[in-house]
Scaffold this motif. Structure first.
Motif, mmCIF file in Angstrom:
data_model
loop_
_atom_site.group_PDB
_atom_site.id
_atom_site.type_symbol
_atom_site.label_atom_id
_atom_site.label_comp_id
_atom_site.label_asym_id
_atom_site.label_seq_id
_atom_site.Cartn_x
_atom_site.Cartn_y
_atom_site.Cartn_z
ATOM 1 N N LEU A 57 24.283 4.556 21.447
ATOM 2 C CA LEU A 57 23.323 4.037 20.491
ATOM 3 C C LEU A 57 23.631 2.575 20.206
ATOM 4 N N SER A 58 22.572 1.797 19.927
ATOM 5 C CA SER A 58 22.737 0.384 19.583
ATOM 6 C C SER A 58 21.920 0.068 18.347
ATOM 7 N N CYS A 59 22.449 -0.839 17.547
ATOM 8 C CA CYS A 59 21.746 -1.290 16.353
ATOM 9 C C CYS A 59 21.886 -2.802 16.265
ATOM 10 N N SER A 60 20.770 -3.501 16.031
ATOM 11 C CA SER A 60 20.800 -4.965 15.927
ATOM 12 C C SER A 60 20.176 -5.406 14.616
ATOM 13 N N ALA A 61 20.703 -6.499 14.063
ATOM 14 C CA ALA A 61 20.177 -7.061 12.815
ATOM 15 C C ALA A 61 20.250 -8.572 12.896
ATOM 16 N N GLU A 62 19.250 -9.234 12.339
ATOM 17 C CA GLU A 62 19.199 -10.690 12.367
ATOM 18 C C GLU A 62 20.384 -11.295 11.623
ATOM 19 N N ALA A 63 20.823 -12.452 12.153
ATOM 20 C CA ALA A 63 21.912 -13.184 11.518
ATOM 21 C C ALA A 63 21.446 -14.606 11.243
ATOM 22 N N PRO A 64 20.651 -14.821 10.208
ATOM 23 C CA PRO A 64 20.139 -16.170 9.914
ATOM 24 C C PRO A 64 21.249 -17.153 9.567
ATOM 25 N N CYS A 65 22.361 -16.631 9.077
ATOM 26 C CA CYS A 65 23.511 -17.485 8.792
ATOM 27 C C CYS A 65 24.694 -16.973 9.620
ATOM 28 N N THR A 94 17.690 -17.708 18.183
ATOM 29 C CA THR A 94 18.267 -17.162 16.951
ATOM 30 C C THR A 94 19.423 -16.222 17.311
ATOM 31 N N GLN A 95 20.165 -15.804 16.306
ATOM 32 C CA GLN A 95 21.313 -14.940 16.552
ATOM 33 C C GLN A 95 21.161 -13.619 15.810
ATOM 34 N N SER A 96 21.743 -12.608 16.407
ATOM 35 C CA SER A 96 21.725 -11.270 15.809
ATOM 36 C C SER A 96 23.083 -10.608 16.010
ATOM 37 N N VAL A 97 23.357 -9.652 15.134
ATOM 38 C CA VAL A 97 24.569 -8.839 15.271
ATOM 39 C C VAL A 97 24.191 -7.545 15.973
ATOM 40 N N PHE A 98 24.945 -7.218 17.014
ATOM 41 C CA PHE A 98 24.707 -5.984 17.766
ATOM 42 C C PHE A 98 25.908 -5.062 17.590
ATOM 43 N N SER A 99 25.612 -3.813 17.237
ATOM 44 C CA SER A 99 26.644 -2.793 17.081
ATOM 45 C C SER A 99 26.347 -1.648 18.036
ATOM 46 N N HIS A 100 27.350 -1.256 18.831
ATOM 47 C CA HIS A 100 27.185 -0.202 19.831
ATOM 48 C C HIS A 100 28.089 0.978 19.476
ATOM 49 N N VAL A 101 27.539 2.182 19.576
ATOM 50 C CA VAL A 101 28.271 3.408 19.277
ATOM 51 C C VAL A 101 28.232 4.326 20.482
ATOM 52 N N ILE A 102 29.411 4.869 20.838
ATOM 53 C CA ILE A 102 29.517 5.821 21.943
ATOM 54 C C ILE A 102 30.320 7.025 21.453
ATOM 55 N N PHE A 103 29.787 8.229 21.679
ATOM 56 C CA PHE A 103 30.515 9.449 21.309
ATOM 57 C C PHE A 103 30.028 10.620 22.151
ATOM 58 N N LYS A 104 30.826 11.687 22.138
ATOM 59 C CA LYS A 104 30.484 12.913 22.854
ATOM 60 C C LYS A 104 29.747 13.843 21.896
ATOM 61 N N ILE A 114 20.918 10.210 12.382
ATOM 62 C CA ILE A 114 21.800 9.058 12.543
ATOM 63 C C ILE A 114 21.050 7.795 12.174
ATOM 64 N N SER A 115 21.671 6.948 11.378
ATOM 65 C CA SER A 115 21.018 5.706 10.967
ATOM 66 C C SER A 115 22.040 4.583 10.916
ATOM 67 N N CYS A 116 21.524 3.336 10.939
ATOM 68 C CA CYS A 116 22.380 2.162 10.807
ATOM 69 C C CYS A 116 21.860 1.314 9.662
ATOM 70 N N THR A 117 22.769 0.642 8.977
ATOM 71 C CA THR A 117 22.422 -0.177 7.825
ATOM 72 C C THR A 117 23.045 -1.556 7.973
ATOM 73 N N ALA A 118 22.235 -2.598 7.720
ATOM 74 C CA ALA A 118 22.727 -3.980 7.763
ATOM 75 C C ALA A 118 22.907 -4.473 6.330
ATOM 76 N N THR A 119 24.096 -4.913 6.017
ATOM 77 C CA THR A 119 24.405 -5.425 4.684
ATOM 78 C C THR A 119 24.615 -6.932 4.760
ATOM 79 N N TYR A 120 23.783 -7.686 4.050
ATOM 80 C CA TYR A 120 23.843 -9.143 4.120
ATOM 81 C C TYR A 120 24.658 -9.755 2.983
ATOM 82 N N VAL A 121 24.650 -9.125 1.853
ATOM 83 C CA VAL A 121 25.379 -9.661 0.707
ATOM 84 C C VAL A 121 26.325 -8.589 0.201
ATOM 85 N N MET A 122 27.592 -8.934 0.093
ATOM 86 C CA MET A 122 28.585 -8.006 -0.423
ATOM 87 C C MET A 122 29.265 -8.639 -1.622
ATOM 88 N N LEU A 123 29.138 -7.985 -2.747
ATOM 89 C CA LEU A 123 29.747 -8.496 -3.972
ATOM 90 C C LEU A 123 31.246 -8.261 -3.942
#
Length: 280
Positions: A57-65, A94-104, A114-123
């Motif tokens: 599985l792959s998940c991508s999210a924009e990286a404006p900064c 433009t740039q994006s963050v790509f996350s790849h998951v591999i499992f049996k 199964i879902s993926c979440t992009a967090t841009y601001v972390m307090l």
């Protein structure tokens, strides 16, 4: 800002000497939005897979900064899943963050969403150590002569902390460090203090107990050894007493025999003397 959305042109101007001006009329369109696109999960729909089959599985999210790219997290994936994340440039520059998951795949993964979440601001909140406590290995009841390890655990921000160990009744520090390992000779009450740049917190005392069964066993052994020693001592005294009594009895008998012989000798002599006296 979104009001910067427009077509932009490249223009060259030369003021001296001819004041030449030229505009490149092939515009560049820039669209600015306050809303980021949702992360993209691929494939969007998984076909049924056989157990023990590898799932990618792959998940991508924009990286404006790019200096502060978003963090991608996954839900409902196995703990054994292999996750890799990297920042990549897309064809539109433009740039994006790509996350790849591999499992049996496993039967325990059946019907999981199964879902993926992009967090841009972390307090990030800075705070002194909290929830400071001690864990003990192997347990809080140990044997005399074994090694025990105490670990001081705490939560803090930043999490760079110093740890100091103490034992009740002793003013001096026992040790500096997250873990305290020592050879058990006796029980006692121990506590630790966790400290970071914003403060410190003292843990509750933990009671290190020496196993009672071992103490009872040692007491029994000592009692048995003492009892056996006392019994042997008394036994030897009785034997010596009996031997002394036999020796004393033997001496008394010999004395009686000797005295009886002497009396007989005197009586015989007395009779002899008396007889001779009447004959004269």
């Amino acid at each position: 800002m979104n009001n910067n959305t427009d077509n932009y042109y490249f223009r060259v101007e030369m003021k001296n000497p001819a004041e030449w001006k030229w505009t490149y009329y092939n515009p560049i369109s820039i669209s600015v939005s306050n809303v980021l696109e949702l992360p993209i999960l691929t494939p969007t729909h998984l076909q049924p897979v056989m157990e023990k089959t590898t799932v990618n599985l792959s998940c991508s999210a924009e990286a404006p900064c790019p200096k502060q790219p978003p963090t991608i997290s996954w839900s409902n994936i196995p703990e054994s899943a292999n996750i890799t994340t990297q920042l990549q440039k897309k064809p539109n520059k433009t740039q994006s963050v790509f996350s790849h998951v591999i499992f049996k795949a496993s039967h325990t993964d059946h019907r999981k969403n199964i879902s993926c979440t992009a967090t841009y601001v972390m307090l990030q909140v800075l705070f002194s150590p909290k929830e400071t406590h001690i864990t003990i290995d192997p347990s809080d009841s140990v044997s005399v002569g074994t090694n025990v390890t105490l670990t001081c655990k705490s939560k803090a921000s930043p999490n760079e902390m110093n740890y100091t160990w103490y034992k009740r009744g002793q003013e001096k520090e026992l040790y500096f460090g997250e873990q305290l390992t020592f050879h058990v000779n006796s029980g006692g009450w121990y506590f630790c203090i966790a400290t970071n740049m914003h403060g410190s917190q003292t843990s509750e005392e933990i009671h290190l107990i020496v196993a009672e069964s071992l103490i009872i066993t040692e007491s029994l052994i000592i009692g048995c050894v003492g009892g056996i020693s006392a019994f042997l001592f008394i036994f030897v005294l009785v034997i010596l007493f009996r031997r002394l009594k036999k020796v004393k009895a033997s001496i008394i008998r010999e004395t009686d025999v000797s005295d009886q012989g002497h009396e007989k000798h005197v009586q015989v002599n007395s009779v002899y003397i008396n007889s001779a006296f009447f004959d004269g």
